[in-house]
Design an enzyme around this catalytic site. Structure first.
Site, mmCIF file in Angstrom:
data_model
loop_
_atom_site.group_PDB
_atom_site.id
_atom_site.type_symbol
_atom_site.label_atom_id
_atom_site.label_comp_id
_atom_site.label_asym_id
_atom_site.label_seq_id
_atom_site.Cartn_x
_atom_site.Cartn_y
_atom_site.Cartn_z
ATOM 1 N N LYS A 11 0.839 -1.205 0.000
ATOM 2 C CA LYS A 11 0.000 0.000 0.000
ATOM 3 C C LYS A 11 0.879 1.262 0.000
ATOM 4 O O LYS A 11 2.094 1.182 0.225
ATOM 5 C CB LYS A 11 -0.933 -0.051 1.219
ATOM 6 N N TYR A 51 -12.050 -2.445 -3.559
ATOM 7 C CA TYR A 51 -12.560 -2.632 -2.194
ATOM 8 C C TYR A 51 -14.094 -2.502 -2.143
ATOM 9 O O TYR A 51 -14.646 -2.160 -1.086
ATOM 10 C CB TYR A 51 -11.913 -1.624 -1.240
ATOM 11 N N ARG A 87 -1.473 -14.214 4.378
ATOM 12 C CA ARG A 87 -2.191 -13.580 5.502
ATOM 13 C C ARG A 87 -1.401 -13.745 6.806
ATOM 14 O O ARG A 87 -1.379 -12.845 7.643
ATOM 15 C CB ARG A 87 -3.594 -14.191 5.650
ATOM 16 N N THR A 93 -5.094 -7.211 10.782
ATOM 17 C CA THR A 93 -5.424 -5.919 10.154
ATOM 18 C C THR A 93 -4.911 -4.743 10.994
ATOM 19 O O THR A 93 -4.344 -3.791 10.460
ATOM 20 C CB THR A 93 -6.956 -5.807 9.989
ATOM 21 N N ARG A 104 2.848 -6.329 9.165
ATOM 22 C CA ARG A 104 2.104 -5.208 9.754
ATOM 23 C C ARG A 104 2.683 -4.812 11.117
ATOM 24 O O ARG A 104 2.747 -3.623 11.443
ATOM 25 C CB ARG A 104 0.618 -5.546 9.827
ATOM 26 N N ASN A 114 -1.993 0.123 6.842
ATOM 27 C CA ASN A 114 -1.413 -1.130 7.351
ATOM 28 C C ASN A 114 -0.552 -1.861 6.319
ATOM 29 O O ASN A 114 -0.416 -3.072 6.360
ATOM 30 C CB ASN A 114 -2.499 -2.013 7.960
ATOM 31 N N HIS A 117 -1.872 -5.506 1.542
ATOM 32 C CA HIS A 117 -3.155 -6.188 1.327
ATOM 33 C C HIS A 117 -2.865 -7.625 0.936
ATOM 34 O O HIS A 117 -1.883 -7.889 0.248
ATOM 35 C CB HIS A 117 -3.957 -5.533 0.190
ATOM 36 N N GLU A 128 -9.172 -10.930 -7.824
ATOM 37 C CA GLU A 128 -8.281 -9.776 -7.608
ATOM 38 C C GLU A 128 -7.087 -9.800 -8.572
ATOM 39 O O GLU A 128 -6.644 -8.751 -9.044
ATOM 40 C CB GLU A 128 -7.799 -9.766 -6.154
HETATM 41 P P1 RTP Z 1 -6.870 -6.079 3.246
HETATM 42 O O1 RTP Z 1 -8.198 -6.424 2.606
HETATM 43 O O2 RTP Z 1 -6.362 -4.720 2.849
HETATM 44 O O3 RTP Z 1 -5.861 -7.162 3.027
HETATM 45 O O4 RTP Z 1 -7.052 -6.014 4.845
HETATM 46 P P2 RTP Z 1 -7.799 -7.036 5.787
HETATM 47 O O5 RTP Z 1 -8.389 -8.157 4.979
HETATM 48 O O6 RTP Z 1 -6.844 -7.401 6.874
HETATM 49 O O7 RTP Z 1 -8.925 -6.122 6.400
HETATM 50 P P3 RTP Z 1 -10.365 -5.735 5.785
HETATM 51 O O8 RTP Z 1 -11.356 -5.959 6.868
HETATM 52 O O9 RTP Z 1 -10.571 -6.425 4.473
HETATM 53 O O10 RTP Z 1 -10.233 -4.176 5.566
HETATM 54 C C1 RTP Z 1 -9.685 -3.638 4.385
HETATM 55 C C2 RTP Z 1 -8.794 -2.473 4.720
HETATM 56 O O11 RTP Z 1 -9.602 -1.370 5.143
HETATM 57 C C3 RTP Z 1 -8.870 -0.598 6.086
HETATM 58 N N1 RTP Z 1 -9.597 -0.551 7.342
HETATM 59 N N2 RTP Z 1 -9.701 0.544 8.043
HETATM 60 N N3 RTP Z 1 -10.381 2.426 10.062
HETATM 61 C C4 RTP Z 1 -10.779 1.180 10.181
HETATM 62 O O12 RTP Z 1 -11.427 0.788 11.134
HETATM 63 C C5 RTP Z 1 -10.427 0.225 9.140
HETATM 64 N N4 RTP Z 1 -10.757 -1.047 9.105
HETATM 65 C C6 RTP Z 1 -10.225 -1.537 7.967
HETATM 66 C C7 RTP Z 1 -7.510 -1.255 6.270
HETATM 67 O O13 RTP Z 1 -6.589 -0.668 5.353
HETATM 68 C C8 RTP Z 1 -7.816 -2.679 5.890
HETATM 69 O O14 RTP Z 1 -6.660 -3.379 5.558
HETATM 70 MG MG MG Z 2 -9.586 -7.816 3.269
#
Ligand code: RTP
Ligand code: MG
Length: 142
Positions: A11, A51, A87, A93, A104, A114, A117, A128
């Site tokens: 990112k 997203y 992962r 996250t 991370r 973070n 992705h 994707e």
């Molecule tokens: P990613 O899709 O980026 O690999 O991350 P992830 O699966 O660990 O988490 P996900 O729930 O899919 O969330 C996607 C991305 O959104 C941002 N986020 N911000 N401010 C907040 O509470 C929040 N929660 C999520 C993060 O960049 C997260 O990786």
């Molecule tokens: Mg995700």
């Protein structure tokens, strides 16, 4: 365990922190081999599309803003159990909850910024990878 592919993105914060090389080295060390790499500065509609599953979430606007702030590195990674392994290497996250030594824990700023992705399932990985790469941009490393 099956050989899989997964999509990884370094990112904008990871690019800004100059850890592209460290992150790719870590993937290679852990058996995740790049089979496609490109750098891109995502347009708003590209980040929104990528997203889209989060479009109703309160953090969506912030997420799109962040992901379009500067260039990212998009990679297709191949290896045994690639989706889960990526992962695991990424960590939780929220970096405050990420296990020691994960990408991370090492590099992320907060739950939004973070650093990496990773696809969350083999099905989503295929979608994707197609979102960012055409067939001729992907290679077999066998
Ligand atoms: P990613 O899709 O980026 O690999 O991350 P992830 O699966 O660990 O988490 P996900 O729930 O899919 O969330 C996607 C991305 O959104 C941002 N986020 N911000 N401010 C907040 O509470 C929040 N929660 C999520 C993060 O960049 C997260 O990786
Ligand atoms: Mg995700």
């Amino acid at each position: 365990m099956a050989i899989e592919r997964t999509l990884s993105i370094i990112k904008p914060d990871g690019v800004e922190k100059n850890v592209i090389g460290k992150i790719i080295a870590r993937f290679e060390e852990e058996g995740l081999t790049p089979v496609g790499i490109r750098m891109a500065h995502l347009a708003k509609h590209e980040a929104e599309g990528f997203y889209a599953v989060h479009k109703e979430r309160p953090f969506f606007g912030e997420l799109v803003e962040f992901m379009t702030r500067g260039p990212v590195v998009v990679m297709a990674l191949e290896g045994e159990d690639a989706v889960a392994k990526n992962r695991e290497i990424m960590g939780a996250t929220n970096p405050a909850e990420a296990a020691e030594g994960t990408l991370r824990a090492l590099y992320a700023t907060d739950i939004g910024e973070n650093t990496v992705h990773g696809s969350d399932s083999a099905e989503n990985a295929a979608i994707e990878i197609k979102y960012f790469f055409s067939d001729v941009q992907l290679f077999s490393r066998g």
